[in-house]
Each structure stands twice: as structure tokens, then as C-alpha cells.
Design a protein around this motif. Structure first.
Motif, short mmCIF file in Angstrom:
data_model
loop_
_atom_site.label_atom_id
_atom_site.label_comp_id
_atom_site.label_asym_id
_atom_site.label_seq_id
_atom_site.Cartn_x
_atom_site.Cartn_y
_atom_site.Cartn_z
N ASP A 194 0.84 -1.21 0.00
CA ASP A 194 0.00 0.00 0.00
C ASP A 194 0.87 1.25 0.00
N MET A 195 1.94 1.22 0.80
CA MET A 195 2.83 2.38 0.86
C MET A 195 3.46 2.63 -0.50
N GLU A 196 3.98 1.59 -1.12
CA GLU A 196 4.65 1.73 -2.41
C GLU A 196 3.69 2.19 -3.49
N ARG A 197 2.46 1.65 -3.45
CA ARG A 197 1.45 2.01 -4.46
C ARG A 197 1.15 3.51 -4.43
N HIS A 198 1.26 4.11 -3.26
CA HIS A 198 0.94 5.54 -3.12
C HIS A 198 2.21 6.39 -2.96
N ASP A 199 3.35 5.82 -3.35
CA ASP A 199 4.63 6.55 -3.33
C ASP A 199 4.99 7.08 -1.95
#
Length: 216
Positions: A194-199
Motif C-alpha cells: 500500500d505504501m509503495e502504491r501511493h509513493d
């Protein structure tokens, strides 16, 4: 008078310090239904992939949101929040960790919940006294993931640089608010995908709140 510390910690509340039973899916659906009924967004809109705060901002930006409709929306949201916060319990080790951190840091709560609901839950669980201030949606111009709340808190101590602040939260919306507010972010039991998906790039991931005692 508040003691003068060199650093500050901003805590998210739900699923970071308190384990509540707020039904966020129900909240999002209630907002979506209200918006579609009044023509603010299309019935085919993918509301599942948006947070409640994002859905609220879409309504505000639609140009069709009346004060009466916004009041109706907040009424529905607050009812769901109160129901979920009624039996909130502390996350493991929250009380002992906060008791130590408050001796050397400025501590704040930053939550998208209503102030009254947040205050009640924090008093009910016995940790309200650990914080200098509860910053809820009434103090923000825009909800997280917008950094409005971060800016509000930083204004309490204008002489402290951004590097002196850290936010701790479980969600990407906390991380996004921290990053855009130019403060560090520690993800508590956060999902890396989730963190990576939203940068969002946390300074660290922790699984236990006690890890903060050696990091901050």
C-alpha cells in the motif's frame, strides 16, 4: 506551561494507538450513496479504491455540495465513528510507550475523526493526558492524506524545524500527510505494498510500539 523539547511525535489514532471497530467500508459506502443520490459523482464511480477522506474531498470539489448536504454527510460519518469507537482498546504496549515518550518529546494526536469522538476514546482508554493536543478534522482545512493537520501542529512550535518531527501511523494516508508536510514517517504494522502504491517511503517499519523507544 508546556515543557520545551527539541523534538515532537505526531501519532495517528485508529489502529496505531487504539484498536477500534470503526467500519470504514460502511462509512465509504454511506458517503458514496449520498454523493450519487445528489449527483455529486457518477453511480459507476469506483468508491472501493478510495478512502473516506478522498471521497469527501471529491464531493467538496464537485461544486454541488451544499452546507445542508455536507452536514448530512458528517452526521452519517460521526454516527459510524461513535459506534466503532465505543469499545476501542489500546494497541499492545501503547500506554507504557507513551508514558516514556512524553518525558522527552512533544506528543500530538492527528486523526480524521471528529474531536469529540477522539477525545472520548482517548479518555476512555486512559491516554488522553499523554498528548499536548488532539488535532481532529475540525482543526484541519483538508483531511489526511493532505498535510493540513501536520502544518497545524508544526505551527504550535514554529521554532522547531521539520527535521525535529516524526509521524507514526498505520496507513499510507498518514505517510502521505507526513511526506507532504515534510516530516519523517514511521509505519506501524503498515502494508508495504500500500505504501509503495501511493509513493510513500517510510523511514522505518515497526511491528511493536516499543521499537519507538530506541528509535526516537
Amino acid at each position: 506551561m508546556n515543557r520545551r523539547f527539541a523534538t515532537g511525535i505526531i501519532f495517528d489514532m485508529d489502529n496505531t494507538l487504539l484498536h477500534s471497530k470503526i467500519n470504514f467500508a460502511e462509512m465509504k459506502q454511506a458517503i458514496f450513496q449520498l454523493w450519487t443520490e445528489h449527483g455529486l459523482i457518477e453511480p459507476t464511480f469506483d468508491w472501493h479504491s478510495h478512502t473516506a477522506s478522498q471521497l469527501i474531498e471529491l464531493g467538496r470539489k464537485s461544486g454541488r455540495l451544499t452546507s445542508q448536504l455536507e452536514q448530512e454527510m458528517w452526521g452519517a460519518v460521526t454516527a459510524i465513528e461513535k459506534a466503532g469507537m465505543h469499545e476501542a482498546v489500546l494497541e499492545n504496549h501503547a500506554q507504557e510507550v507513551l508514558a516514556q515518550l512524553m518525558e522527552r518529546h512533544h506528543l500530538f494526536i492527528l486523526t480524521n475523526n471528529a474531536y469529540a469522538a477522539a477525545e472520548e476514546a482517548l479518555h476512555q482508554t486512559g491516554i488522553a493526558g499523554c498528548f499536548e493536543k488532539i488535532v481532529a478534522r475540525e482543526q484541519m482545512t483538508t483531511l489526511k492524506p493532505h498535510p493540513s493537520g501536520i502544518h497545524y501542529i508544526r505551527r504550535q512550535y514554529p521554532d522547531m524545524p521539520a527535521s525535529a518531527w516524526t509521524m507514526v501511523g498505520d496507513s499510507w494516508i498518514d505517510g502521505k500527510a507526513a511526506q507532504d508536510g515534510e516530516v519523517a514517517f514511521i509505519a506501524y504494522q503498515g502494508h508495504a505494498q500500500d505504501m509503495e502504491r501511493h509513493d510513500v517511503a517510510p523511514q522505518a517499519y515497526i511491528a511493536d510500539l516499543r521499537e519507538l523507544l530506541t528509535m526516537l
